[in-house]
Design an enzyme around this catalytic site. Structure first.
Site, short mmCIF file in Angstrom:
data_model
loop_
_atom_site.label_atom_id
_atom_site.label_comp_id
_atom_site.label_asym_id
_atom_site.label_seq_id
_atom_site.Cartn_x
_atom_site.Cartn_y
_atom_site.Cartn_z
N ALA A 187 0.81 -1.23 0.00
CA ALA A 187 0.00 0.00 0.00
C ALA A 187 0.84 1.27 0.00
O ALA A 187 0.33 2.34 -0.31
CB ALA A 187 -0.93 0.00 1.21
N ASP A 225 8.05 -5.13 -1.15
CA ASP A 225 9.28 -4.55 -1.71
C ASP A 225 10.51 -5.41 -1.41
O ASP A 225 11.63 -4.94 -1.44
CB ASP A 225 9.47 -3.11 -1.22
N TYR A 244 13.27 -2.73 -47.42
CA TYR A 244 12.11 -2.85 -46.53
C TYR A 244 11.17 -3.90 -47.12
O TYR A 244 10.67 -3.73 -48.23
CB TYR A 244 11.37 -1.51 -46.37
N ARG A 270 10.90 7.15 -1.20
CA ARG A 270 12.34 7.22 -1.50
C ARG A 270 12.67 6.83 -2.94
O ARG A 270 13.78 7.00 -3.40
CB ARG A 270 13.11 6.32 -0.51
N LYS A 315 8.98 -6.89 -41.86
CA LYS A 315 7.81 -6.82 -40.97
C LYS A 315 6.71 -7.74 -41.46
O LYS A 315 6.38 -7.73 -42.65
CB LYS A 315 7.28 -5.38 -40.92
N GLU A 353 13.38 0.25 14.49
CA GLU A 353 13.65 0.81 13.16
C GLU A 353 14.91 1.66 13.21
O GLU A 353 15.20 2.30 14.24
CB GLU A 353 12.46 1.65 12.68
N ASN A 396 13.98 0.21 -1.38
CA ASN A 396 13.39 1.48 -0.97
C ASN A 396 13.80 2.63 -1.88
O ASN A 396 13.18 3.68 -1.89
CB ASN A 396 13.78 1.81 0.47
N THR A 451 3.01 -0.29 8.43
CA THR A 451 2.85 -1.72 8.14
C THR A 451 1.92 -2.41 9.16
O THR A 451 1.16 -3.31 8.81
CB THR A 451 4.22 -2.41 8.15
C1 UD1 Z 1 10.28 -2.46 6.86
C2 UD1 Z 1 10.37 -2.91 8.30
C3 UD1 Z 1 11.84 -3.05 8.68
C4 UD1 Z 1 12.50 -4.06 7.78
C5 UD1 Z 1 12.31 -3.69 6.30
C6 UD1 Z 1 12.75 -4.84 5.41
C7 UD1 Z 1 8.43 -1.92 9.47
C8 UD1 Z 1 7.99 -0.90 10.40
N1 UD1 Z 1 9.73 -1.92 9.17
O1 UD1 Z 1 10.90 -1.19 6.76
O2 UD1 Z 1 11.96 -3.47 10.03
O3 UD1 Z 1 13.88 -4.15 8.08
O4 UD1 Z 1 10.92 -3.43 6.01
O5 UD1 Z 1 12.72 -4.52 4.07
O6 UD1 Z 1 7.64 -2.73 9.03
N2 UD1 Z 1 3.32 -0.58 3.40
C9 UD1 Z 1 1.94 -0.70 3.46
N3 UD1 Z 1 1.24 0.21 4.19
C10 UD1 Z 1 1.84 1.21 4.88
C11 UD1 Z 1 3.25 1.32 4.83
C12 UD1 Z 1 3.96 0.40 4.09
O7 UD1 Z 1 1.35 -1.59 2.85
O8 UD1 Z 1 1.12 1.99 5.52
C13 UD1 Z 1 4.07 -1.56 2.58
C14 UD1 Z 1 4.98 -0.91 1.56
O9 UD1 Z 1 4.29 -0.75 0.32
C15 UD1 Z 1 6.13 -1.92 1.46
C16 UD1 Z 1 6.15 -2.60 2.81
O10 UD1 Z 1 4.92 -2.29 3.43
O11 UD1 Z 1 5.90 -2.88 0.46
C17 UD1 Z 1 7.30 -2.10 3.70
O12 UD1 Z 1 7.21 -0.70 3.87
P1 UD1 Z 1 8.49 0.24 3.85
O13 UD1 Z 1 8.04 1.62 4.08
O14 UD1 Z 1 9.33 -0.05 2.68
O15 UD1 Z 1 9.23 -0.25 5.17
P2 UD1 Z 1 10.80 -0.25 5.45
O16 UD1 Z 1 11.20 1.11 5.89
O17 UD1 Z 1 11.53 -0.85 4.35
MG MG Z 2 11.00 -1.29 2.46
#
Ligand code: UD1
Ligand code: MG
Length: 449
Positions: free
Chosen positions: A9, A103, A361, A14, A346, A154, A223, A79
């Protein structure tokens, strides 16, 4: 019962992009699609994809499947919040819930299976995949107390000492869903980012365990674009290594890219700066490249393709293409043919042993067996409204700079005079010629200025 939740979501701030992060691609496939494909190999009962930022775009990128349900998280408050929304939306919070960050696209099915086995055998509330990373910057740090995870902090919330901890959270968890749902609503956002963190659940659950694995690249999170490029490199290296072990030579590995679906036979040499995309198949004993791009095409055995581009076409055996040929979609080049310098083909068939060697051609055409197309020949296939076909029978000899005004149909063993504009059909064994006769005016002096 196994349920999977994929977190997709977030915006991906970044990435500095208007495209949602999980829709960025590595080796031609989106991050989200990769995670989904891996999940399917576990044969779960249901997959929840949590979307929010540009949710329509993200949902539309995924082909329909009855196991996949989308859950909308609005706003995106972290998350942990994403899983709060899921727990509310789904009536039965039971069995195992595997939570994957959308991700972290290179995670392997084998590793997920290991996590499930570990989780079940320990009867854990949550099992988290962790690894020791030399450069842990940006990842959550995992703190153990005895056998248990005490907390995950974090990067932004770490103090200087905590930041030295190299054990990181990979963003892949297996929860006892029932126990998770009992504590999920108690998560708070008292952290630097003011977000609700899923990682805080480890401190609220009793039996929180770490499954530490060696990082072979599969835990790389994305990220930013630097990490995107790192993942591309990891995946490309593994694809090329697989082919090398199967008998393919890469002359300059780093300059080439190959899609996951590409199949390559034995004793194929891939020269520098060659890119093979989509679902392409290359049979044995070919030399491909240098400087060649092939997409969604089949190439037979003993072919040589250099400095050329081939899309959605079929190239049979013992064929030479290039340098500088462009084979466009729906072309079929039969065995022992040759397509040479600065030639564009083609939607055409070139039957066996035919040759189009220079500056031509050939569009919407059927060129018969062993026919030679002279340099500079053009099929004028477009009449301003539609495309028309050119048909030339076998064993024909087309003079240099012939223009075929299609639709046109030439018989077998036809010859055309160089420089002719052919507008009428001609029968087998005929000579078609249309050009003004040469006049020689003798003793001609240029006017003096
Ligand atoms: C997160 C973890 C971190 C871990 C890292 C690994 C948390 C708080 N932190 O950090 O401990 O080391 O992943 O890659 O979970 N997302 C949602 N809804 C939201 C926010 C994010 O669905 O409200 C999704 C994002 O689209 C993404 C995933 O959750 O796919 C992770 O979010 P991201 O912001 O990338 O977290 P990190 O900072 O990488
Ligand atoms: Mg991430």
């Amino acid at each position: 019962m196994l349920s999977v939740a994929i977190l997709a979501a977030g915006k991906g701030t970044r990435m500095e992009s208007s495209i949602p992060k999980v829709l960025h691609k590595i080796s031609g496939k989106s991050l989200l699609q990769r995670v989904i494909d891996t999940c399917f190999e576990l044969n779960p009962d249901q997959i929840f994809v949590i979307t929010g930022h540009k949710s329509k775009e993200v949902q539309e990128s995924i082909p329909e499947n009855k196991k996949i349900q989308f859950v909308i998280q609005e706003p995106q408050s972290g998350t942990g919040h994403a899983i709060q929304v899921l727990c509310k939306e789904v009536k039965k919070n039971e069995g195992n819930l595997l939570v994957l960050n959308g991700d972290v696209p290179l995670i392997k099915t084998e590793t997920l299976k290991k996590l499930l086995i570990f989780h079940n055998s320990k009867n854990a509330d949550v099992s988290v995949i962790t690894t020791k990373k030399k450069g842990p910057h940006g990842y959550g740090r995992v703190f153990l107390k005895g056998d248990f995870i005490e907390r995950i902090v974090e990067e932004k919330d770490c103090d200087d000492e905590e930041r030295l901890n190299l054990l990181i959270n990979a963003g892949i968890y297996c929860f006892n869903w029932e126990n998770l749902s009992k504590i999920i609503s108690t998560l708070r956002c008292n952290n630097k980012q003011r977000e609700i963190y899923l990682t805080d659940t480890v401190s609220l659950l009793k039996n929180s365990l770490s499954l530490e694995i060696e990082d072979n690249g599969e835990l790389q999170g994305i990220n930013n674009r630097i990490q995107l490029s790192k993942c591309e490199e990891i995946i490309q290296n593994s694809i090329k290594e697989k082919h090398m072990l199967n008998g393919v030579t890469f002359v300059n590995k780093a300059s080439c890219s190959i899609s996951d679906e590409t199949e390559i036979g034995k004793d194929v040499i891939i020269e520098a700066n060659t890119h093979i995309r989509g679902s392409t198949k290359i049979s044995n004993d070919c030399v491909i490249g240098p400087n060649t791009y092939i997409e969604n095409s089949h190439v037979g055995s003993y072919c040589e393709i250099s400095n050329s581009t081939v899309y959605d076409s079929q190239i049979m055996d013992h064929i030479k293409i290039g340098p500088y040929s462009h084979i466009r979609p729906k072309s079929k080049i039969y065995s022992y043919s040759k397509v040479g310098n600065f030639v564009e083909i083609k939607n055409s068939h070139l039957e066996e042993e035919s040759k189009v060697n220079h500056l031509s051609y050939i569009g919407d055409s059927i060129i018969g067996r062993a026919t030679n197309i002279g340099a500079g020949t053009i099929t004028a296939n477009f009449d301003g409204q539609k495309k028309n076909q050119t048909k030339i029978g076998k064993n024909s000899s087309i003079g240099a700079n012939t223009v075929f005004v299609a639709p046109i149909n030439l018989g077998e063993s036809v010859t055309t005079g160089a420089g002719s504009v052919i507008t009428k059909d001609s029968k087998d064994n005929s000579l078609a010629i249309s050009r003004t006769k040469q006049v020689n005016i003798e003793n001609w002096e240029r006017k003096k200025s």
